[in-house]
Enzyme design. Structure first.
Site, mmCIF file in Angstrom:
data_model
loop_
_atom_site.group_PDB
_atom_site.id
_atom_site.type_symbol
_atom_site.label_atom_id
_atom_site.label_comp_id
_atom_site.label_asym_id
_atom_site.label_seq_id
_atom_site.Cartn_x
_atom_site.Cartn_y
_atom_site.Cartn_z
ATOM 1 N N SER A 81 0.865 -1.178 0.000
ATOM 2 C CA SER A 81 0.000 0.000 0.000
ATOM 3 C C SER A 81 0.902 1.228 0.000
ATOM 4 O O SER A 81 2.039 1.173 0.504
ATOM 5 C CB SER A 81 -0.880 0.024 1.262
ATOM 6 O OG SER A 81 -1.505 1.291 1.415
ATOM 7 N N TYR B 211 -1.737 -1.454 10.491
ATOM 8 C CA TYR B 211 -1.867 -1.566 9.036
ATOM 9 C C TYR B 211 -0.622 -1.024 8.339
ATOM 10 O O TYR B 211 -0.036 -1.693 7.468
ATOM 11 C CB TYR B 211 -3.123 -0.813 8.562
ATOM 12 C CG TYR B 211 -3.392 -0.976 7.084
ATOM 13 C CD1 TYR B 211 -4.032 -2.103 6.587
ATOM 14 C CD2 TYR B 211 -2.988 0.001 6.168
ATOM 15 C CE1 TYR B 211 -4.267 -2.267 5.217
ATOM 16 C CE2 TYR B 211 -3.214 -0.147 4.810
ATOM 17 C CZ TYR B 211 -3.857 -1.283 4.341
ATOM 18 O OH TYR B 211 -4.086 -1.440 2.993
HETATM 19 P P1 NAP Z 1 -11.470 -5.961 0.560
HETATM 20 O O1 NAP Z 1 -12.456 -5.410 -0.411
HETATM 21 O O2 NAP Z 1 -11.794 -5.923 2.013
HETATM 22 O O3 NAP Z 1 -11.067 -7.421 0.133
HETATM 23 C C1 NAP Z 1 -10.173 -8.156 0.897
HETATM 24 C C2 NAP Z 1 -10.533 -9.596 0.785
HETATM 25 O O4 NAP Z 1 -9.632 -10.335 1.637
HETATM 26 C C3 NAP Z 1 -11.953 -9.868 1.258
HETATM 27 O O5 NAP Z 1 -12.595 -10.769 0.400
HETATM 28 C C4 NAP Z 1 -11.722 -10.466 2.631
HETATM 29 O O6 NAP Z 1 -12.737 -11.359 3.031
HETATM 30 C C5 NAP Z 1 -10.419 -11.217 2.420
HETATM 31 N N1 NAP Z 1 -9.784 -11.548 3.684
HETATM 32 C C6 NAP Z 1 -9.735 -10.803 4.806
HETATM 33 N N2 NAP Z 1 -9.126 -11.472 5.787
HETATM 34 C C7 NAP Z 1 -8.791 -12.683 5.268
HETATM 35 C C8 NAP Z 1 -8.157 -13.822 5.799
HETATM 36 N N3 NAP Z 1 -7.752 -13.876 7.076
HETATM 37 N N4 NAP Z 1 -7.969 -14.901 4.997
HETATM 38 C C9 NAP Z 1 -8.398 -14.881 3.708
HETATM 39 N N5 NAP Z 1 -9.017 -13.826 3.159
HETATM 40 C C10 NAP Z 1 -9.215 -12.729 3.928
HETATM 41 O O7 NAP Z 1 -10.078 -5.151 0.434
HETATM 42 P P2 NAP Z 1 -9.398 -4.473 -0.845
HETATM 43 O O8 NAP Z 1 -9.614 -3.016 -0.742
HETATM 44 O O9 NAP Z 1 -9.786 -5.200 -2.079
HETATM 45 O O10 NAP Z 1 -7.856 -4.736 -0.496
HETATM 46 C C11 NAP Z 1 -7.128 -5.825 -1.057
HETATM 47 C C12 NAP Z 1 -5.655 -5.608 -0.730
HETATM 48 O O11 NAP Z 1 -5.232 -4.349 -1.253
HETATM 49 C C13 NAP Z 1 -5.367 -5.558 0.768
HETATM 50 O O12 NAP Z 1 -4.117 -6.144 1.044
HETATM 51 C C14 NAP Z 1 -5.303 -4.071 1.052
HETATM 52 O O13 NAP Z 1 -4.528 -3.765 2.195
HETATM 53 C C15 NAP Z 1 -4.671 -3.566 -0.229
HETATM 54 N N6 NAP Z 1 -4.920 -2.150 -0.503
HETATM 55 C C16 NAP Z 1 -6.162 -1.694 -0.789
HETATM 56 C C17 NAP Z 1 -6.349 -0.344 -1.088
HETATM 57 C C18 NAP Z 1 -7.687 0.224 -1.455
HETATM 58 O O14 NAP Z 1 -7.787 1.477 -1.590
HETATM 59 N N7 NAP Z 1 -8.736 -0.561 -1.642
HETATM 60 C C19 NAP Z 1 -5.258 0.536 -1.041
HETATM 61 C C20 NAP Z 1 -3.998 0.023 -0.723
HETATM 62 C C21 NAP Z 1 -3.838 -1.314 -0.471
HETATM 63 P P3 NAP Z 1 -13.948 -10.800 3.955
HETATM 64 O O15 NAP Z 1 -14.725 -9.886 3.101
HETATM 65 O O16 NAP Z 1 -14.649 -12.049 4.374
HETATM 66 O O17 NAP Z 1 -13.268 -10.096 5.114
#
Ligand code: NAP
Length: 240
Positions: free
Chosen positions: A135, A148
Site C-alpha cells: 500500500s 496496518y
Molecule cells: P477488501 O475489499 O476488504 O477485500 C479483501 C478480501 O480479503 C476480502 O474478500 C476479505 O474477506 C479477504 N480476507 C480478509 N481477511 C482474510 C483472511 N484472514 N484470509 C483470507 N481472506 C481474507 O479489500 P481491498 O480493498 O480489495 O484490499 C485488497 C488488498 O489491497 C489488501 O491487502 C489491502 O490492504 C490492499 N490495498 C487496498 C487499497 C484500497 O484502496 N482498496 C489501497 C492500498 C492497499 P472478507 O470480506 O470475508 O473479510
C-alpha cells in the site's frame, strides 16, 4: 513460465481488488485458485471465472497449508502467487489491544511468509513469480493506522527479502495501491477524483493490470521491486 499452463493462487479473491485480479488473470488465460475467508463469495467468483474456490484464513498456518494442498491437487501445478488478502483497521493507539495488533500482522504480513514458504518448491520448479500487495501507506500515514501501516512497510521489505531468497528461480515483486474504489465506501465525490494527478480514483483493474505485468515474461528482469499504482498521489506536494 510456459504460457499454456499458467496457474495462480490469488488470496482475498472474494471481493474488491482480489476479485478484480482473479477476473483479469482468468481473462488473460490463467487458471486461478481463488482463496478467501468468505468461502461462499469466493466460490461464486471461482464459478464465474472457471477457477477453483477455496475457503481459507490466511492468518492461520494450517489453513494456508491446507489451501495450498487443495489448489495444487485441483490445478495440477502452481506457477504463481498473488498475496492480496488484507484487513484495514483504524484504531487509536491507546485502545489497540495486542490481540488486534497481532491479528492484523498475521493476515497482512505473516500470511505472505507462510504462503511463500509453503509454495517455494512449486514456484521454484515452475520458475514462477510472486506478487504481494502492499500500500502507499507503507510510505505515508494518517493517524491511528499503526498496525496496518507497519504491515504494509513490512510487505515492501519482505518482498525484496523473498526476491533475494528465492532467486534466481522465482521473481518476487510488490504492487502498492493508492486509493482503489471497491464500492465499499459509497459513492465517490467529484473532489475525490479531482485531487488525484491523473484525475480519478483508482479501480481494481488498475491493480490487476500491474499484477499481470509483474507475473508476465515482460517483467523477466524485474524482481524485488515495488510498483506504486496511485494516480500520482504520493508524488503530489501539498501546501494549503
Ligand atoms: P477488501 O475489499 O476488504 O477485500 C479483501 C478480501 O480479503 C476480502 O474478500 C476479505 O474477506 C479477504 N480476507 C480478509 N481477511 C482474510 C483472511 N484472514 N484470509 C483470507 N481472506 C481474507 O479489500 P481491498 O480493498 O480489495 O484490499 C485488497 C488488498 O489491497 C489488501 O491487502 C489491502 O490492504 C490492499 N490495498 C487496498 C487499497 C484500497 O484502496 N482498496 C489501497 C492500498 C492497499 P472478507 O470480506 O470475508 O473479510
Amino acid at each position: 513460465m510456459p504460457s499454456d499452463t499458467r496457474t495462480v493462487i490469488v488470496t482475498g479473491a472474494a471481493h474488491g481488488i482480489g476479485a478484480g485480479i482473479a477476473r483479469h488473470l482468468a481473462h488473460a488465460g490463467w487458471s486461478v485458485a481463488c482463496a478467501d475467508s468468505d468461502a461462499d463469495a469466493v466460490q461464486k467468483i471461482a464459478t464465474e471465472i472457471g477457477g477453483v474456490g477455496i475457503g481459507c484464513d490466511v492468518g492461520v498456518e494450517s489453513d494456508v497449508e491446507r489451501m495450498v494442498a487443495v489448489a495444487r491437487s485441483r490445478l495440477g501445478r502452481i506457477d504463481a502467487l498473488v498475496s492480496n488478502a488484507g484487513i484495514s483497521k483504524f484504531e487509536p493507539m491507546a485502545t489497540t489491544s495486542l490481540a488486534s495488533w497481532n491479528r492484523v500482522l498475521a493476515i497482512n504480513l505473516t500470511a505472505t511468509f507462510l504462503l511463500a514458504r509453503t509454495l517455494a518448491a512449486d514456484l521454484k520448479t515452475a520458475r514462477g513469480a510472486i506478487v504481494t500487495i502492499a500500500s502507499t501507506r507503507a510510505h505515508m500515514s494518517e493517524p491511528d493506522t499503526l498496525a496496518y501501516s507497519a504491515t504494509k512497510g513490512g510487505i515492501v521489505a519482505l518482498t525484496h527479502a523473498l526476491a533475494m531468497t528465492m532467486a534466481p528461480d522465482v521473481r518476487v515483486n510488490c504492487v502498492s495501491p493508492g486509493w482503489i474504489d471497491t464500492g465499499k465506501h459509497g459513492p465517490l465525490k467529484p473532489s475525490d477524483h479531482a485531487q488525484h494527478p491523473v484525475g480519478r480514483v483508482g479501480r481494481p483493474d488498475d491493480i490487476a493490470a500491474a499484477v499481470a505485468y509483474l507475473l508476465s515474461e515482460a517483467a523477466g528482469f524485474v524482481t524485488g521491486a515495488e510498483l506504486v499504482v496511485d494516480g500520482g498521489m504520493t508524488r503530489k506536494m501539498i501546501y494549503t
